[in-house]
Motif scaffolding. Structure first.
Motif, PDB file in Angstrom:
ATOM      1  N   PHE A  48       0.823  -1.209   0.000  1.00 28.79           N
ATOM      2  CA  PHE A  48       0.000   0.000   0.000  1.00 28.79           C
ATOM      3  C   PHE A  48       0.857   1.260   0.000  1.00 28.79           C
ATOM      4  O   PHE A  48       0.529   2.249  -0.652  1.00 28.79           O
ATOM      5  N   ASP A  49       1.986   1.246   0.706  1.00 29.23           N
ATOM      6  CA  ASP A  49       2.861   2.419   0.781  1.00 29.23           C
ATOM      7  C   ASP A  49       3.474   2.784  -0.573  1.00 29.23           C
ATOM      8  O   ASP A  49       3.920   3.915  -0.754  1.00 29.23           O
ATOM      9  N   GLU A  50       3.525   1.849  -1.501  1.00 32.17           N
ATOM     10  CA  GLU A  50       4.133   2.104  -2.815  1.00 32.17           C
ATOM     11  C   GLU A  50       3.138   2.696  -3.819  1.00 32.17           C
ATOM     12  O   GLU A  50       3.545   3.135  -4.893  1.00 32.17           O
ATOM     13  N   ILE A  51       1.851   2.712  -3.488  1.00 33.93           N
ATOM     14  CA  ILE A  51       0.843   3.181  -4.449  1.00 33.93           C
ATOM     15  C   ILE A  51       0.984   4.673  -4.724  1.00 33.93           C
ATOM     16  O   ILE A  51       0.987   5.102  -5.876  1.00 33.93           O
ATOM     17  N   GLU A  52       1.104   5.481  -3.684  1.00 32.75           N
ATOM     18  CA  GLU A  52       1.161   6.936  -3.876  1.00 32.75           C
ATOM     19  C   GLU A  52       2.378   7.371  -4.693  1.00 32.75           C
ATOM     20  O   GLU A  52       2.232   8.128  -5.655  1.00 32.75           O
ATOM     21  N   PRO A  53       3.606   6.911  -4.387  1.00 34.34           N
ATOM     22  CA  PRO A  53       4.740   7.310  -5.234  1.00 34.34           C
ATOM     23  C   PRO A  53       4.591   6.826  -6.680  1.00 34.34           C
ATOM     24  O   PRO A  53       4.972   7.529  -7.621  1.00 34.34           O
ATOM     25  N   PHE A  54       4.028   5.639  -6.861  1.00 37.38           N
ATOM     26  CA  PHE A  54       3.814   5.128  -8.211  1.00 37.38           C
ATOM     27  C   PHE A  54       2.861   6.034  -8.984  1.00 37.38           C
ATOM     28  O   PHE A  54       3.144   6.415 -10.124  1.00 37.38           O
ATOM     29  N   LEU A  55       1.738   6.383  -8.375  1.00 33.92           N
ATOM     30  CA  LEU A  55       0.760   7.242  -9.051  1.00 33.92           C
ATOM     31  C   LEU A  55       1.325   8.636  -9.314  1.00 33.92           C
ATOM     32  O   LEU A  55       1.068   9.228 -10.365  1.00 33.92           O
ATOM     33  N   GLN A  56       2.104   9.163  -8.388  1.00 32.70           N
ATOM     34  CA  GLN A  56       2.715  10.477  -8.591  1.00 32.70           C
ATOM     35  C   GLN A  56       3.669  10.461  -9.779  1.00 32.70           C
ATOM     36  O   GLN A  56       3.692  11.400 -10.585  1.00 32.70           O
ATOM     37  N   SER A  57       4.444   9.395  -9.913  1.00 31.60           N
ATOM     38  CA  SER A  57       5.387   9.330 -11.037  1.00 31.60           C
ATOM     39  C   SER A  57       4.651   9.184 -12.370  1.00 31.60           C
ATOM     40  O   SER A  57       5.057   9.749 -13.377  1.00 31.60           O
ATOM     41  N   VAL A  58       3.553   8.448 -12.366  1.00 29.17           N
ATOM     42  CA  VAL A  58       2.789   8.260 -13.606  1.00 29.17           C
ATOM     43  C   VAL A  58       2.082   9.552 -13.998  1.00 29.17           C
ATOM     44  O   VAL A  58       2.071   9.940 -15.168  1.00 29.17           O
ATOM     45  N   VAL A  59       1.501  10.248 -13.022  1.00 29.39           N
ATOM     46  CA  VAL A  59       0.790  11.499 -13.310  1.00 29.39           C
ATOM     47  C   VAL A  59       1.775  12.593 -13.723  1.00 29.39           C
ATOM     48  O   VAL A  59       1.430  13.477 -14.502  1.00 29.39           O
ATOM     49  N   ALA A  60       3.002  12.532 -13.231  1.00 26.64           N
ATOM     50  CA  ALA A  60       4.009  13.522 -13.650  1.00 26.64           C
ATOM     51  C   ALA A  60       4.290  13.400 -15.144  1.00 26.64           C
ATOM     52  O   ALA A  60       4.526  14.403 -15.823  1.00 26.64           O
ATOM     53  N   GLU A  61       4.236  12.180 -15.676  1.00 29.47           N
ATOM     54  CA  GLU A  61       4.462  11.972 -17.108  1.00 29.47           C
ATOM     55  C   GLU A  61       3.241  12.360 -17.943  1.00 29.47           C
ATOM     56  O   GLU A  61       3.377  12.879 -19.037  1.00 29.47           O
ATOM     57  N   GLU A  62       2.037  12.077 -17.441  1.00 31.54           N
ATOM     58  CA  GLU A  62       0.786  12.333 -18.173  1.00 31.54           C
ATOM     59  C   GLU A  62      -0.212  13.000 -17.230  1.00 31.54           C
ATOM     60  O   GLU A  62      -0.994  12.325 -16.570  1.00 31.54           O
ATOM     61  N   PRO A  63      -0.235  14.347 -17.161  1.00 31.74           N
ATOM     62  CA  PRO A  63      -1.087  15.044 -16.178  1.00 31.74           C
ATOM     63  C   PRO A  63      -2.595  14.866 -16.398  1.00 31.74           C
ATOM     64  O   PRO A  63      -3.357  14.932 -15.456  1.00 31.74           O
ATOM     65  N   GLU A  64      -3.048  14.653 -17.613  1.00 33.31           N
ATOM     66  CA  GLU A  64      -4.476  14.533 -17.906  1.00 33.31           C
ATOM     67  C   GLU A  64      -4.974  13.091 -17.830  1.00 33.31           C
ATOM     68  O   GLU A  64      -5.989  12.755 -18.413  1.00 33.31           O
ATOM     69  N   MET A  65      -4.301  12.255 -17.092  1.00 28.57           N
ATOM     70  CA  MET A  65      -4.604  10.840 -17.021  1.00 28.57           C
ATOM     71  C   MET A  65      -5.664  10.554 -15.961  1.00 28.57           C
ATOM     72  O   MET A  65      -5.720  11.208 -14.931  1.00 28.57           O
ATOM     73  N   TYR A  66      -6.506   9.557 -16.264  1.00 31.56           N
ATOM     74  CA  TYR A  66      -7.475   9.050 -15.294  1.00 31.56           C
ATOM     75  C   TYR A  66      -6.914   7.794 -14.643  1.00 31.56           C
ATOM     76  O   TYR A  66      -6.238   7.004 -15.285  1.00 31.56           O
ATOM     77  N   ILE A  67      -7.247   7.621 -13.371  1.00 37.99           N
ATOM     78  CA  ILE A  67      -6.866   6.421 -12.643  1.00 37.99           C
ATOM     79  C   ILE A  67      -8.158   5.671 -12.343  1.00 37.99           C
ATOM     80  O   ILE A  67      -9.128   6.257 -11.861  1.00 37.99           O
ATOM     81  N   ALA A  68      -8.181   4.389 -12.624  1.00 38.72           N
ATOM     82  CA  ALA A  68      -9.353   3.566 -12.337  1.00 38.72           C
ATOM     83  C   ALA A  68      -9.055   2.683 -11.146  1.00 38.72           C
ATOM     84  O   ALA A  68      -7.995   2.066 -11.060  1.00 38.72           O
ATOM     85  N   LEU A  69     -10.006   2.631 -10.229  1.00 39.16           N
ATOM     86  CA  LEU A  69      -9.880   1.787  -9.043  1.00 39.16           C
ATOM     87  C   LEU A  69     -10.815   0.595  -9.211  1.00 39.16           C
ATOM     88  O   LEU A  69     -12.025   0.757  -9.322  1.00 39.16           O
ATOM     89  N   TYR A  70     -10.228  -0.590  -9.273  1.00 38.38           N
ATOM     90  CA  TYR A  70     -10.981  -1.836  -9.375  1.00 38.38           C
ATOM     91  C   TYR A  70     -10.882  -2.533  -8.027  1.00 38.38           C
ATOM     92  O   TYR A  70      -9.802  -2.993  -7.655  1.00 38.38           O
ATOM     93  N   ALA A  71     -11.995  -2.582  -7.289  1.00 40.36           N
ATOM     94  CA  ALA A  71     -11.997  -3.225  -5.979  1.00 40.36           C
ATOM     95  C   ALA A  71     -13.071  -4.298  -5.960  1.00 40.36           C
ATOM     96  O   ALA A  71     -14.195  -4.076  -6.410  1.00 40.36           O
ATOM     97  N   ASP A  72     -12.712  -5.460  -5.440  1.00 36.43           N
ATOM     98  CA  ASP A  72     -13.678  -6.543  -5.302  1.00 36.43           C
ATOM     99  C   ASP A  72     -14.801  -6.086  -4.376  1.00 36.43           C
ATOM    100  O   ASP A  72     -14.574  -5.298  -3.461  1.00 36.43           O
ATOM    101  N   GLU A  73     -16.025  -6.562  -4.627  1.00 31.14           N
ATOM    102  CA  GLU A  73     -17.148  -6.090  -3.828  1.00 31.14           C
ATOM    103  C   GLU A  73     -17.079  -6.545  -2.379  1.00 31.14           C
ATOM    104  O   GLU A  73     -17.767  -6.001  -1.526  1.00 31.14           O
TER     105      GLU A  73
END
Length: 137
Positions: free
Chosen positions: A82-107
């Motif tokens: 879980f601690d690695e999610i935020e840095p990963f998303l920050q690095s991806v959004v830095a490359e593509e600022p207009e990107m959408y993130i989809a959250l797929y969670a089991d019900e």
């Protein structure tokens, strides 16, 4: 002395071999398309009557055992803490600022786990959508 041929050469073309080939190709592609699965993580998404049309580039998955996975574009999902999610998303959004993130969670995932990821998106001002499966009304 003229020698006559007993067999006449037929000038017609038989399409039976061509149709056999087309049917074999059709069967081949039908079988191979059922073998390919786009997602290796088994999730039972909650139902929703409305669906988003935005195509996310980055995906965050939470399975029933509260394991976190991330993927971008066409790459395969990889498990992260879980601690690695935020840095990963920050690095991806830095490359593509207009990107959408989809959250797929089991019900069956507890709501607090989903809220943790929502808090990361809210804190960093990410555009996040929650994936659902269409309801059959």
């Amino acid at each position: 002395m003229a020698i006559k041929r007993r067999n006449k050469v037929s000038a017609s073309f038989s399409m039976s071999s061509m149709t056999d080939l087309v049917f074999l190709l059709l069967i081949f592609f039908m079988i191979t398309s059922t073998v390919v699965t786009p997602s290796a993580i088994k999730l039972l998404l909650p139902k929703s009557s409305s669906q988003a049309t935005a195509r996310p580039i980055t995906r965050v998955f939470i399975d029933a055992d509260i394991n976190y996975y991330v993927s971008t574009g066409g790459e395969k999902e990889r498990q992260v803490a879980f601690d690695e999610i935020e840095p990963f998303l920050q690095s991806v959004v830095a490359e593509e600022p207009e990107m959408y993130i989809a959250l797929y969670a089991d019900e069956s995932v507890p709501y607090r786990e989903i809220v943790k990821v929502l808090n990361i998106a809210n804190k960093n001002k990410f555009k996040l959508v929650i994936a659902t499966r269409p309801s059959k009304e």
